[in-house]
Design a protein around this motif. Structure first.
Motif, PDB file in Angstrom:
ATOM      1  N   LEU A  24      -2.167   3.138  -4.645  1.00 45.46           N
ATOM      2  CA  LEU A  24      -2.078   3.992  -5.822  1.00 45.46           C
ATOM      3  C   LEU A  24      -3.334   4.846  -5.944  1.00 45.46           C
ATOM      4  O   LEU A  24      -3.259   6.063  -6.165  1.00 45.46           O
ATOM      5  N   HIS A  37      -8.590   0.189 -13.303  1.00 49.08           N
ATOM      6  CA  HIS A  37      -7.974  -1.002 -12.712  1.00 49.08           C
ATOM      7  C   HIS A  37      -8.493  -2.213 -13.485  1.00 49.08           C
ATOM      8  O   HIS A  37      -9.687  -2.503 -13.482  1.00 49.08           O
ATOM      9  N   PHE A  89      -1.344  -2.911  -3.622  1.00 49.02           N
ATOM     10  CA  PHE A  89      -0.580  -1.849  -4.262  1.00 49.02           C
ATOM     11  C   PHE A  89      -1.529  -0.871  -4.954  1.00 49.02           C
ATOM     12  O   PHE A  89      -1.400   0.350  -4.815  1.00 49.02           O
ATOM     13  N   THR A  90      -2.496  -1.403  -5.689  1.00 50.78           N
ATOM     14  CA  THR A  90      -3.415  -0.551  -6.447  1.00 50.78           C
ATOM     15  C   THR A  90      -4.298   0.281  -5.514  1.00 50.78           C
ATOM     16  O   THR A  90      -4.638   1.418  -5.836  1.00 50.78           O
ATOM     17  N   GLY A 129       2.416   1.860  -3.317  1.00 46.43           N
ATOM     18  CA  GLY A 129       1.425   2.428  -4.230  1.00 46.43           C
ATOM     19  C   GLY A 129       1.272   3.928  -4.042  1.00 46.43           C
ATOM     20  O   GLY A 129       1.185   4.685  -5.016  1.00 46.43           O
ATOM     21  N   HIS A 155       0.833  -1.200   0.000  1.00 40.58           N
ATOM     22  CA  HIS A 155       0.000   0.000   0.000  1.00 40.58           C
ATOM     23  C   HIS A 155       0.870   1.253   0.000  1.00 40.58           C
ATOM     24  O   HIS A 155       0.644   2.184  -0.782  1.00 40.58           O
TER      25      HIS A 155
END
Length: 145
Positions: free
Chosen positions: A35, A67, A31-32, A5, A2
């Motif tokens: 982001l 995504h 991660f996304t 991101g 996290h």
């Protein structure tokens, strides 16, 4: 993942494509999420496995986050059929290696490797086990030269 991101979001803008590679549970969606938070998009950011692609509009006047989960896609044509706005969005494609290259001349590839057993866990500040990750970032094309 996290926190990574969040950091990567600071260097991304409209037209950027990120390709995420890693085993199940490696941290691609985590991660996304980071982001998305860093880009200031409407959430929550969840895995788009069953819808293939999910668009998160910006709440701060920046680019949307698209995504994509390309796990079930057979080729770049199927990815192209999703009609993604590459030019005005930050596009993150999980499982996109070998597909995205046909649709864009620049991409940031992020490969995430996690340990599989072996007792290598660390302890985070909440005293919960954290599996360390090895992450490799590689930019290709004119955008990342």
């Amino acid at each position: 993942m996290h926190a990574l991101g969040l950091r990567v979001a600071a260097v991304l803008g409209a037209g950027d494509v990120v390709v995420l590679t890693g085993d199940l549970g490696a941290g691609k969606t985590t991660f996304t999420r980071g982001l998305g938070e860093g880009l200031g998009v409407r959430g929550p950011v969840t895995s788009p496995t069953f819808v293939l692609a999910r668009t998160h509009p910006s709440l701060v006047g920046g680019p949307a986050l698209v995504h994509v989960d390309a796990y079930r896609l057979a080729n770049a044509l199927e990815l192209d059929d999703l009609d993604i706005d590459f030019a005005r969005s930050v596009v993150v494609v999980e499982w996109g290696r070998g597909l995205v290259e046909a649709l864009t001349d620049s991409a940031l590839s992020i490969e995430i490797n996690r340990p599989h057993g072996g007792g290598t866990e660390a302890i985070d500040t909440d005293d919960a086990p954290v599996e360390p990750r090895q992450v490799r970032l590689e930019g290709t094309g004119p955008r990342w030269n």
